[in-house]
Structure formats: structure tokens, C-alpha cells
Scaffold this active site. Structure first.
Site, PDB file in Angstrom:
ATOM      1  N   SER A   1      37.406 -46.123 -18.216  1.00 14.21           N
ATOM      2  CA  SER A   1      36.839 -47.236 -18.819  1.00 14.21           C
ATOM      3  C   SER A   1      36.450 -47.645 -20.615  1.00 14.21           C
ATOM      4  O   SER A   1      37.858 -47.886 -20.529  1.00 14.21           O
ATOM      5  CB  SER A   1      35.391 -47.220 -18.500  1.00 14.21           C
ATOM      6  OG  SER A   1      34.396 -48.445 -18.922  1.00 14.21           O
TER       7      SER A   1
ATOM      8  N   HIS B   1      33.096 -47.107  -8.973  1.00 13.83           N
ATOM      9  CA  HIS B   1      33.424 -47.489 -10.515  1.00 13.83           C
ATOM     10  C   HIS B   1      33.785 -46.306 -10.871  1.00 13.83           C
ATOM     11  O   HIS B   1      34.624 -45.616 -11.575  1.00 13.83           O
ATOM     12  CB  HIS B   1      32.378 -48.517 -10.667  1.00 13.83           C
ATOM     13  CG  HIS B   1      32.922 -47.945 -12.126  1.00 13.83           C
ATOM     14  ND1 HIS B   1      34.006 -48.583 -13.093  1.00 13.83           N
ATOM     15  CD2 HIS B   1      32.212 -47.996 -14.104  1.00 13.83           C
ATOM     16  CE1 HIS B   1      33.986 -48.935 -14.218  1.00 13.83           C
ATOM     17  NE2 HIS B   1      33.128 -48.459 -14.904  1.00 13.83           N
TER      18      HIS B   1
END
Length: 234
Positions: A81, A215
Site C-alpha cells: 500500500s 487486502h
């Protein structure tokens, strides 16, 4: 190829620190030498002001990584991320200064660098901000359930989110380093199409890999991830 395993420098996601990756060292995965990268404002760097600009982070972290790695060319970068953005810009900086590394760049849970986030959490009131970050991250940080820890974590998290949301790539010239884009199979925040955008930022080899989970797949099964990185850099 070096007889030693490459050094895997790990860049944290928003609100996290080197301690997250230090837990991975306990797994004892062969062919992986971990270099957890610490950001200011957390853990042993608690008193240091956190970054709010990616450029400032890259300027400080690049020489720090090289010093910790001993200037070895067999350096591999991993980031998830926000960490993916940091790893990418550090790879760009290494190429700019003529360093022979990195050998490989692993970008995880992230769209390509030219796909900026449209929904923002920066500037929201605390409760809205936390809710927005949970939505972006796809998981709830345990510290959010402890008022005292929230007070400590919020300034760091706000700085990290601001840094990520304000990020713009420093250039469009493709890297030459091989890139592997990683994504959880059930990631509802980053699509396969978005992850594969990273193919356009290198003239070198590109691979796309999915791992079980959402995620934050790397929280659930770091061993599988580390074995993949080791196999990809042999």
C-alpha cells in the site's frame, strides 16, 4: 549471483512500522535476509516527526537503507500500500544515483503509481477519519479499540495517509528493475487491473501474483509471501 541471499528491505503500510516486519524474522525463512525499514514517529523513532511528503521520506530512507544493507547490489524492495509507493520511489532514486540495485521490486496491495486515490480521509474529524482508513485498509487496527493507543496512533496515521493521498510520481520514465505486483485474491480495494498497472512502469520483466486473502493478506500468511519473494529472486 551472490552466494548470500538478497536483502529484502520492507517498507510499511500506513500506521505501521518496522516492528511488523521484525515479526517475520522469527519465521526463519531460508534465502531471505529481512531489513525492516523504520519510519519516524513510531517505535524507536517515536520522537521524530513523521513524514507528510513522499519526497522527504525517499530523501531520508534511501541512504539509510543503503547504509544498513552495506551498499550491496543484491537489494530487493518490498512495500505494501503506502509502502509500495515508497519502495517504487526509492527504486527510482537508486537508479537516478547509479546504484546497481535493486535486484527486484515487489509492490503489494497497490494500484499503479499514476492512479491517484479519489476518495480522501485527510482533514476529516477523528471518527470519520478512522472509519475512512478502515475502509481503505480493509481491516481494523487493534489500537482503535483503546482510547490511549488511538491518541498515540492518530497523528502517525494522519501523517501517513496525508503522505499517501498527496503523492504524485516524480517521473514517467520506466524503471529497468523487474517488478512483481502482489495482491490478495479477495482484495476489494485494489483490483487485478489496478495491480497490473505496474507493468507499465518498468522496461524489465513484470509478473503478477495473487495470494489467498484480502487486502491485508500479508497479516494472515507472511510465510507464503516470503517464500514467493525468495523464489522470485533466486
Amino acid at each position: 549471483m551472490s552466494a548470500q541471499p538478497p536483502i529484502l528491505a520492507c517498507l510499511p503500510f500506513a500506521g505501521s512500522g518496522a516492528g511488523f516486519f521484525r515479526e517475520w524474522e522469527k519465521l526463519g525463512i531460508p534465502d531471505v535476509t529481512l531489513l525492516p525499514v523504520q519510519l519516524p514517529g513510531r517505535e524507536e523513532r517515536f520522537l521524530d516527526d513523521p513524514f507528510t511528503e513522499v519526497a522527504d521520506a525517499v530523501a531520508e530512507l534511501t541512504p539509510r537503507i543503503l547504509a544498513d544493507a552495506g551498499d550491496r547490489a543484491d537489494l530487493v524492495l518490498f512495500g505494501h500500500s503506502l509502502g509500495a509507493v515508497l519502495a517504487y520511489e526509492i527504486a527510482r532514486e537508486l537508479e537516478r544515483i547509479g546504484h546497481p540495485g535493486p535486484r527486484h521490486l515487489f509492490v503489494s496491495g497497490s494500484p499503479g503509481p499514476h492512479d491517484g486515490r479519489t476518495e480522501r480521509a485527510t482533514g476529516l474529524a477523528d471518527e470519520e477519519f478512522i472509519a475512512g482508513v478502515q475502509r481503505f485498509a480493509g481491516y481494523r487496527h487493534a489500537a482503535f479499540d483503546d482510547p490511549e493507543l488511538v491518541e498515540v496512533l492518530l497523528p502517525i496515521l494522519r501523517s501517513d495517509v496525508e503522505m499517501h493521498e498527496n503523492y504524485r510520481p516524480t517521473g514517467t520514465e520506466p524503471l529497468s528493475v523487474p517488478i512483481t505486483a502482489l495482491r490478495g485474491e479477495q482484495d476489494e480495494l485494489v483490483s487485478r487491473e489496478q495491480a497490473e498497472q505496474w507493468a507499465g512502469v518498468t522496461s524489465g520483466p513484470f509478473a503478477y501474483r495473487e495470494l489467498p486473502g484480502g487486502h491485508m493478506y500479508l497479516v494472515d500468511d507472511p510465510e507464503r509471501l516470503l517464500r514467493l519473494t525468495a523464489a522470485s529472486t533466486r
